[in-house]
Design an enzyme around this catalytic site. Structure first.
Site, PDB file in Angstrom:
ATOM      1  N   ASP A   1     -12.041 -19.431  29.330  1.00 23.27           N
ATOM      2  CA  ASP A   1     -13.271 -20.514  29.199  1.00 23.27           C
ATOM      3  C   ASP A   1     -13.849 -21.006  30.528  1.00 23.27           C
ATOM      4  OD1 ASP A   1     -14.177 -21.990  25.985  1.00 23.27           O
ATOM      5  OD2 ASP A   1     -14.834 -22.924  27.774  1.00 23.27           O
TER       6      ASP A   1
ATOM      7  N   ARG B   1     -16.274 -13.210  10.744  1.00 22.83           N
ATOM      8  CA  ARG B   1     -17.075 -13.391   9.508  1.00 22.83           C
ATOM      9  C   ARG B   1     -16.299 -14.327   8.659  1.00 22.83           C
ATOM     10  NH1 ARG B   1     -16.586  -7.749   7.077  1.00 22.83           N
ATOM     11  NH2 ARG B   1     -18.508  -7.897   5.614  1.00 22.83           N
TER      12      ARG B   1
ATOM     13  N   LYS C   1     -23.762  -8.082   9.545  1.00 25.42           N
ATOM     14  CA  LYS C   1     -23.427  -9.414   9.977  1.00 25.42           C
ATOM     15  C   LYS C   1     -24.590 -10.506   9.480  1.00 25.42           C
ATOM     16  CE  LYS C   1     -22.110 -13.199  11.433  1.00 25.42           C
ATOM     17  NZ  LYS C   1     -20.960 -14.280  11.369  1.00 25.42           N
TER      18      LYS C   1
ATOM     19  N   CYS D   1     -24.529 -20.370  11.422  1.00 25.21           N
ATOM     20  CA  CYS D   1     -24.760 -19.279  10.929  1.00 25.21           C
ATOM     21  C   CYS D   1     -25.974 -18.781  10.043  1.00 25.21           C
ATOM     22  CB  CYS D   1     -23.601 -18.501  10.351  1.00 25.21           C
ATOM     23  SG  CYS D   1     -22.078 -18.765  11.441  1.00 25.21           S
TER      24      CYS D   1
ATOM     25  N   TYR E   1     -14.876 -21.957  18.465  1.00 26.32           N
ATOM     26  CA  TYR E   1     -14.551 -21.907  16.932  1.00 26.32           C
ATOM     27  C   TYR E   1     -13.968 -20.596  16.550  1.00 26.32           C
ATOM     28  CZ  TYR E   1     -16.497 -26.501  15.676  1.00 26.32           C
ATOM     29  OH  TYR E   1     -16.680 -27.894  15.619  1.00 26.32           O
TER      30      TYR E   1
ATOM     31  N   ASN F   1     -25.276 -13.382   5.818  1.00 28.85           N
ATOM     32  CA  ASN F   1     -25.774 -14.797   6.279  1.00 28.85           C
ATOM     33  C   ASN F   1     -27.098 -14.905   5.566  1.00 28.85           C
ATOM     34  OD1 ASN F   1     -23.339 -15.679   6.763  1.00 28.85           O
ATOM     35  ND2 ASN F   1     -23.722 -15.507   9.076  1.00 28.85           N
TER      36      ASN F   1
ATOM     37  N   TYR G   1     -22.015 -30.433   8.110  1.00 28.07           N
ATOM     38  CA  TYR G   1     -22.835 -29.593   7.587  1.00 28.07           C
ATOM     39  C   TYR G   1     -22.562 -28.846   6.021  1.00 28.07           C
ATOM     40  CZ  TYR G   1     -20.746 -25.049   8.584  1.00 28.07           C
ATOM     41  OH  TYR G   1     -19.682 -24.147   8.723  1.00 28.07           O
TER      42      TYR G   1
HETATM   43  N1  SAJ Z   1     -24.929 -24.074   1.111  1.00 20.95           N
HETATM   44  C1  SAJ Z   1     -25.944 -24.526   0.143  1.00 20.95           C
HETATM   45  N2  SAJ Z   1     -25.846 -24.063  -1.196  1.00 20.95           N
HETATM   46  C2  SAJ Z   1     -24.914 -22.909  -1.383  1.00 20.95           C
HETATM   47  C3  SAJ Z   1     -23.985 -22.823  -0.410  1.00 20.95           C
HETATM   48  C4  SAJ Z   1     -24.007 -23.106   0.866  1.00 20.95           C
HETATM   49  O1  SAJ Z   1     -26.672 -25.197   0.329  1.00 20.95           O
HETATM   50  O2  SAJ Z   1     -24.821 -22.331  -2.483  1.00 20.95           O
HETATM   51  C5  SAJ Z   1     -25.055 -24.798   2.276  1.00 20.95           C
HETATM   52  C6  SAJ Z   1     -23.775 -25.474   2.920  1.00 20.95           C
HETATM   53  O3  SAJ Z   1     -23.836 -26.586   2.468  1.00 20.95           O
HETATM   54  C7  SAJ Z   1     -24.050 -25.269   4.338  1.00 20.95           C
HETATM   55  C8  SAJ Z   1     -24.728 -24.098   4.485  1.00 20.95           C
HETATM   56  O4  SAJ Z   1     -25.322 -23.607   3.178  1.00 20.95           O
HETATM   57  O5  SAJ Z   1     -24.897 -26.302   4.811  1.00 20.95           O
HETATM   58  C9  SAJ Z   1     -23.866 -22.974   5.144  1.00 20.95           C
HETATM   59  O6  SAJ Z   1     -22.461 -23.127   4.430  1.00 20.95           O
HETATM   60  P1  SAJ Z   1     -21.516 -21.543   4.063  1.00 20.95           P
HETATM   61  O7  SAJ Z   1     -20.385 -22.265   3.492  1.00 20.95           O
HETATM   62  O8  SAJ Z   1     -22.522 -20.824   3.443  1.00 20.95           O
HETATM   63  O9  SAJ Z   1     -21.697 -20.920   5.298  1.00 20.95           O
HETATM   64  P2  SAJ Z   1     -20.989 -21.025   6.921  1.00 20.95           P
HETATM   65  O10 SAJ Z   1     -22.000 -21.173   7.814  1.00 20.95           O
HETATM   66  O11 SAJ Z   1     -19.908 -22.228   6.979  1.00 20.95           O
HETATM   67  O12 SAJ Z   1     -20.079 -19.777   7.123  1.00 20.95           O
HETATM   68  C10 SAJ Z   1     -20.947 -18.441   6.980  1.00 20.95           C
HETATM   69  C11 SAJ Z   1     -20.068 -17.517   6.101  1.00 20.95           C
HETATM   70  N3  SAJ Z   1     -20.807 -16.404   5.612  1.00 20.95           N
HETATM   71  C12 SAJ Z   1     -20.880 -16.188   4.282  1.00 20.95           C
HETATM   72  O13 SAJ Z   1     -20.094 -16.589   3.340  1.00 20.95           O
HETATM   73  C13 SAJ Z   1     -21.793 -14.730   4.001  1.00 20.95           C
HETATM   74  C14 SAJ Z   1     -19.030 -17.049   6.894  1.00 20.95           C
HETATM   75  O14 SAJ Z   1     -18.092 -15.940   6.224  1.00 20.95           O
HETATM   76  C15 SAJ Z   1     -19.287 -16.383   8.125  1.00 20.95           C
HETATM   77  O15 SAJ Z   1     -18.339 -16.306   9.097  1.00 20.95           O
HETATM   78  C16 SAJ Z   1     -20.160 -17.518   9.089  1.00 20.95           C
HETATM   79  O16 SAJ Z   1     -21.113 -17.788   8.200  1.00 20.95           O
HETATM   80  C17 SAJ Z   1     -20.689 -17.018  10.302  1.00 20.95           C
HETATM   81  O17 SAJ Z   1     -19.899 -17.384  11.111  1.00 20.95           O
HETATM   82  O18 SAJ Z   1     -21.488 -16.103  10.059  1.00 20.95           O
END
Ligand code: SAJ
Length: 426
Positions: A32, A152, A204, A258, A12, A208, A312
């Site tokens: 890979d 990120r 980092k 993450c 990814y 998260n 997710y």
């Molecule tokens: N979620 C909630 N409530 C919210 C926000 C999200 O329940 O208010 C849930 C989402 O539905 C999901 C999970 O949290 O199940 C994660 O979603 P996300 O959009 O917050 O994050 P990721 O995992 O898709 O991506 C995150 C990002 N980090 C941040 O925004 C701080 C991204 O920038 C990072 O690159 C990524 O983690 C990573 O690779 O670390």
């Protein structure tokens, strides 16, 4: 530009990273261990769905600036973007990172820069990667430069964010930091923030963890509000009118590779101190069961439940750590008959049988929305009600915009209404 880059791991992150460097003039080799991934890329195609990635990959492969291989080749710069899964005891499994570092040794030359992008527990760059390279006869900071630069980017926006986001570059020493920062400066439009390796690793993880803890707060508040007949979503809306408050959104849990994993990398390094971080994980992990128990209030034992959304989060095809999978499992354990629809997920991604929209709704006693795909915003509630046995919509992501007298609509703001509503249970 005649600079060469070798990226280890075409997943990814590694694949879009390889493509974007090639697009900006680098000569890139992507490595890979999966032959299908390598062959697919050499054909000018990609094995993951990401906005704009297929066209850009085809362009750089055709132009001869990106090749895929099964083994690393000599290059000026190496980027490691392999997974860091967690083990059964929830600590980081660093075996992929370690073997990626080891795999570079035969092709390394003086003056090379090695950058770890994989998410890693604090101190991994210095305590694990550096000794491997040192044992191979290199002096870090003189012969080789070593840094951590966490990725990120947000799935769905990866190509844009790779260019526009700020990057944190943390070297083992100042020279390593400068060398690695110059690599990203060739195309990054955001700030390139220079620091040490440990600060880069920890920042980092904390980005998260910040989100995970905030989501846990919203989830816990939802449980409290449900008990006290208060609208949790209204509370969040109002509190967020305060200039210094940003409550996150509650939901069926926290998924992705993450937020649901990174906090454990902090916990494992400092288990005595990481109390709040651990508790937040517990709260978020409890949400699938919370959702299933709400459904259990309103659907007869053995009744049919239509589930919309397995990914997710919305508008992606990613099932990693998806809370929806856990909700489905809890519901199945309760003995319900579950029918699932997710327009983003292909059948080969899951053992759970997927159906089309109409089949999924057929005879269901509740429609449970677990992912906020844009397609679910404008559901035709009349059609939904006609297909269902009991027209009840439970929207755990608060994403449906259509309201109608044809169905009873419940979200995390009025879950308490489920206590009173259930004809099926009478
Ligand atoms: N979620 C909630 N409530 C919210 C926000 C999200 O329940 O208010 C849930 C989402 O539905 C999901 C999970 O949290 O199940 C994660 O979603 P996300 O959009 O917050 O994050 P990721 O995992 O898709 O991506 C995150 C990002 N980090 C941040 O925004 C701080 C991204 O920038 C990072 O690159 C990524 O983690 C990573 O690779 O670390």
């Amino acid at each position: 530009m005649d600079k060469t880059l070798c990226v280890i791991g075409l997943g990814y992150i590694g694949l879009p990273t390889s493509v974007i460097f090639a697009e900006h003039g680098w000569n890139v080799t992507g490595v890979d261990i999966n032959k299908t991934v390598v062959d697919t890329l050499n054909d000018g195609r990609v094995h993951i769905k990401e906005n704009g990635l297929d066209e850009m990959a085809a362009r750089v492969v055709t132009a001869g600036r990106l090749h895929a291989r099964l083994k690393p080749v000599a290059a000026d710069v190496f980027i490691i973007a392999v997974p860091t899964p967690h083990t059964d005891d929830l600590s980081a499994d660093l075996s992929y990172v370690e073997s990626a570092v080891r795999s570079l040794v035969p092709v390394l030359a003086k003056g090379n820069t090695i950058i770890i992008e994989s998410t890693i527990p604090p101190r991994t760059t210095r305590d694990i990667a550096k000794p491997i390279l040192h044992a191979a006869g290199f002096n870090i900071g003189e012969d080789l430069y070593l840094a951590h630069c966490p990725e990120r980017v947000l799935p769905g926006r990866i190509l844009t964010e790779l260019v526009e986001n700020n990057r944190i570059i943390g070297g083992i020493d100042d020279r390593s930091t400068n060398m690695a920062a110059d690599v990203y400066r060739t195309f990054v439009k955001g700030k390139v923030l220079e620091t040490d390796a440990e600060s880069a690793e920890m920042s980092k993880l904390m980005e998260n963890t910040y989100r995970d803890v905030n989501i846990a707060l919203a989830n816990e508040m939802t449980k409290i509000a449900t008990e006290l007949n208060i609208d949790a979503l209204e509370v969040i809306r109002l509190a967020n009118e305060h200039p210094r408050v940003n409550l996150h959104q509650p939901g069926p849990g926290v998924g992705g590779h993450c937020l649901a994993i990174d906090p454990y990398f902090i916990i494992e390094k400092s288990p005595e101190q990481a109390k709040l971080i651990r508790k937040a994980r517990e709260v978020n992990e409890s949400m699938p069961m919370f959702v299933a128990s709400q459904v259990q209030k309103v659907v007869r034992p053995g009744g049919k439940i239509a589930v919309f959304g397995l990914a997710y989060k919305g508008n992606i095809d990613d099932l990693r750590e998806s809370p929806a999978l856990k909700v489905v499992k809890e519901l199945a354990d309760f003995g319900f008959d579950i029918q699932i629809y997710d327009p983003w997920i292909r059948q080969e991604q899951t053992m759970l049988p997927l159906m089309d929209r109409a089949e999924t709704l057929d005879g269901a006693e509740a429609l449970l929305i677990l992912t906020d795909h844009a397609l679910f915003k404008q559901l035709d509630m009349k059609e939904v009600a006609e297909k269902m046995h009991q027209p009840l919509v439970i929207d755990t992501k608060n994403c449906v915009e259509t309201r109608s007298e044809h169905v009873q609509y419940v979200n995390f703001g009025n879950l308490h209404e489920l206590n009173a509503c259930c004809p099926a249970k009478q």
